[in-house]
Every structure is written in C-alpha cells, then in structure tokens.
Design a protein around this motif. Structure first.
Motif, PDB file in Angstrom:
ATOM      1  N   GLU A  23       0.823  -1.210   0.000  1.00 25.17           N
ATOM      2  CA  GLU A  23       0.000   0.000   0.000  1.00 25.17           C
ATOM      3  C   GLU A  23       0.860   1.264   0.000  1.00 25.17           C
ATOM      4  O   GLU A  23       0.562   2.221  -0.721  1.00 25.17           O
ATOM      5  CB  GLU A  23      -0.935  -0.003   1.220  1.00 25.17           C
ATOM      6  CG  GLU A  23      -2.015  -1.052   1.127  1.00 25.17           C
ATOM      7  CD  GLU A  23      -2.733  -1.295   2.442  1.00 25.17           C
ATOM      8  OE1 GLU A  23      -3.870  -1.797   2.388  1.00 25.17           O
ATOM      9  OE2 GLU A  23      -2.166  -1.011   3.516  1.00 25.17           O
ATOM     10  N   MET A  24       1.920   1.249   0.771  1.00 23.29           N
ATOM     11  CA  MET A  24       2.785   2.428   0.827  1.00 23.29           C
ATOM     12  C   MET A  24       3.522   2.644  -0.493  1.00 23.29           C
ATOM     13  O   MET A  24       3.618   3.775  -0.966  1.00 23.29           O
ATOM     14  CB  MET A  24       3.780   2.314   1.980  1.00 23.29           C
ATOM     15  CG  MET A  24       3.129   2.364   3.363  1.00 23.29           C
ATOM     16  SD  MET A  24       2.021   3.776   3.629  1.00 23.29           S
ATOM     17  CE  MET A  24       3.096   5.151   3.335  1.00 23.29           C
ATOM     18  N   THR A  25       4.026   1.584  -1.107  1.00 23.78           N
ATOM     19  CA  THR A  25       4.726   1.776  -2.376  1.00 23.78           C
ATOM     20  C   THR A  25       3.756   2.206  -3.467  1.00 23.78           C
ATOM     21  O   THR A  25       4.122   2.989  -4.342  1.00 23.78           O
ATOM     22  CB  THR A  25       5.495   0.513  -2.808  1.00 23.78           C
ATOM     23  OG1 THR A  25       4.621  -0.607  -2.849  1.00 23.78           O
ATOM     24  CG2 THR A  25       6.648   0.236  -1.862  1.00 23.78           C
ATOM     25  N   ARG A  26       2.525   1.751  -3.431  1.00 26.21           N
ATOM     26  CA  ARG A  26       1.533   2.208  -4.420  1.00 26.21           C
ATOM     27  C   ARG A  26       1.235   3.698  -4.224  1.00 26.21           C
ATOM     28  O   ARG A  26       1.056   4.427  -5.190  1.00 26.21           O
ATOM     29  CB  ARG A  26       0.261   1.377  -4.349  1.00 26.21           C
ATOM     30  CG  ARG A  26       0.441  -0.008  -4.962  1.00 26.21           C
ATOM     31  CD  ARG A  26      -0.813  -0.860  -4.918  1.00 26.21           C
ATOM     32  NE  ARG A  26      -1.982  -0.252  -5.514  1.00 26.21           N
ATOM     33  CZ  ARG A  26      -2.241  -0.196  -6.826  1.00 26.21           C
ATOM     34  NH1 ARG A  26      -1.394  -0.709  -7.682  1.00 26.21           N
ATOM     35  NH2 ARG A  26      -3.350   0.357  -7.259  1.00 26.21           N
ATOM     36  N   PHE A  27       1.182   4.155  -2.985  1.00 24.21           N
ATOM     37  CA  PHE A  27       0.972   5.576  -2.722  1.00 24.21           C
ATOM     38  C   PHE A  27       2.109   6.393  -3.330  1.00 24.21           C
ATOM     39  O   PHE A  27       1.869   7.378  -4.032  1.00 24.21           O
ATOM     40  CB  PHE A  27       0.881   5.830  -1.210  1.00 24.21           C
ATOM     41  CG  PHE A  27       0.897   7.287  -0.846  1.00 24.21           C
ATOM     42  CD1 PHE A  27      -0.199   8.094  -1.105  1.00 24.21           C
ATOM     43  CD2 PHE A  27       2.020   7.857  -0.250  1.00 24.21           C
ATOM     44  CE1 PHE A  27      -0.186   9.448  -0.777  1.00 24.21           C
ATOM     45  CE2 PHE A  27       2.037   9.207   0.076  1.00 24.21           C
ATOM     46  CZ  PHE A  27       0.942  10.002  -0.187  1.00 24.21           C
TER      47      PHE A  27
END
Length: 161
Positions: A23-27
């Motif tokens: 989720e963080m890398t997609r953000f």
C-alpha cells in the motif's frame, strides 16, 4: 501498547498509520506518476510539486536530533545525508514511529517501503538498514534519459531556487 485496538483505530496523526508495504509503495508510485495510478487521477500534479518542494532547509528536528530538509509533509533527501540513502537529493518520503521508512525517488523511478515490527529506534544492527538503502540506490541507478524523472528533478530544482 501499539498493538492495542484502541491505538490502532484512534486518529493519532504522528503515530498510527497502519498500512502494508504494498500500500505504501503504491501511494508513492502514485506520486511518481503525477497523481494518477491504474488510470485513476487522485492528485493534480501541481499538488505533488507543492508537497515535495523544499519548505525548510536543514531545519533541526527536535525528535530525531538531526537536521533535515522538509517539504509540506515530506522529509526530503539530500546529496550527502539523506534518510533514503546516499545521493538522493530529489527523493521524498517519511520515517515512521520506529524503524519504518517510505519514500519515492524520481531520479531512479523507485517507490519503496521498509516496514518492521520492531520498536527500538537505535540498535546495533541499524547499520544494515543504511546498507540496504545504499544497495537500493546502486541497484536502481539514476535514469537520466527518462524524460519524466528529469522533468520532476528540474521542477524540484526550480521550486528550490
């Protein structure tokens, strides 16, 4: 205490974002792509430029007891000292409550998240975290030929000047 359901469901802006590394890398990938991901526009590119433009230069952080460059909500990288590894002056991201590090580097077109379940902030093996960051930087060399990375870097430079 950090695993207590009350802590996990409360709104504590400085301490309890709960997310996966994916989720963080997609953000951060969303930010690298100018505010659009999977065909959905979330942010205007101007919003991202504003959020990642330098707002304070080597301001002393009283929590970390170090000097950092800051944007609007993001800790910015640096040429010599950076939380995102060496030679990451255009990188932006943030550290977490303890030993959590998320960032994007427009020059390398990398979005990354290092998340741990440990709580100690300083420990003997911390050197290895720096080594991982260095290795990421080496493995993902700067893509100077990429127009998008160059444009983001130029825009960041203009906003600093």
């Amino acid at each position: 205490m950090a695993n207590d359901p009350r802590f996990l469901t409360a709104i504590v802006p400085s301490a309890n974002l709960v997310a996966t590394a994916n989720e963080m890398t997609r953000f951060y990938q969303l930010l690298l792509q100018g505010g659009e991901l999977d065909g959905v526009r979330i942010f205007d590119p101007r919003t991202i430029r504003r959020a990642t433009s330098e707002q304070s230069y080597l301001e002393f952080d009283f929590t970390l007891l170090l000097r950092f460059r800051y944007g609007m909500g993001f800790m910015l990288g640096g040429q010599w000292f950076s939380p995102y590894g060496p030679d990451t002056q255009y990188a932006f991201g943030h550290i977490g409550f303890t030993n959590v590090l998320t960032w994007a580097d427009p020059e390398r077109q990398v979005a990354a998240a290092l998340l741990t379940s440990g709580k100690p902030l300083v420990y003997p093996e911390l050197y290895y975290v720096w080594d991982v960051l260095r290795e990421i930087g080496l493995a993902c060399g700067k893509e100077r030929a990429r127009p998008r990375a160059a444009a983001v870097a130029r825009a960041a430079q203009r906003s600093v000047s």
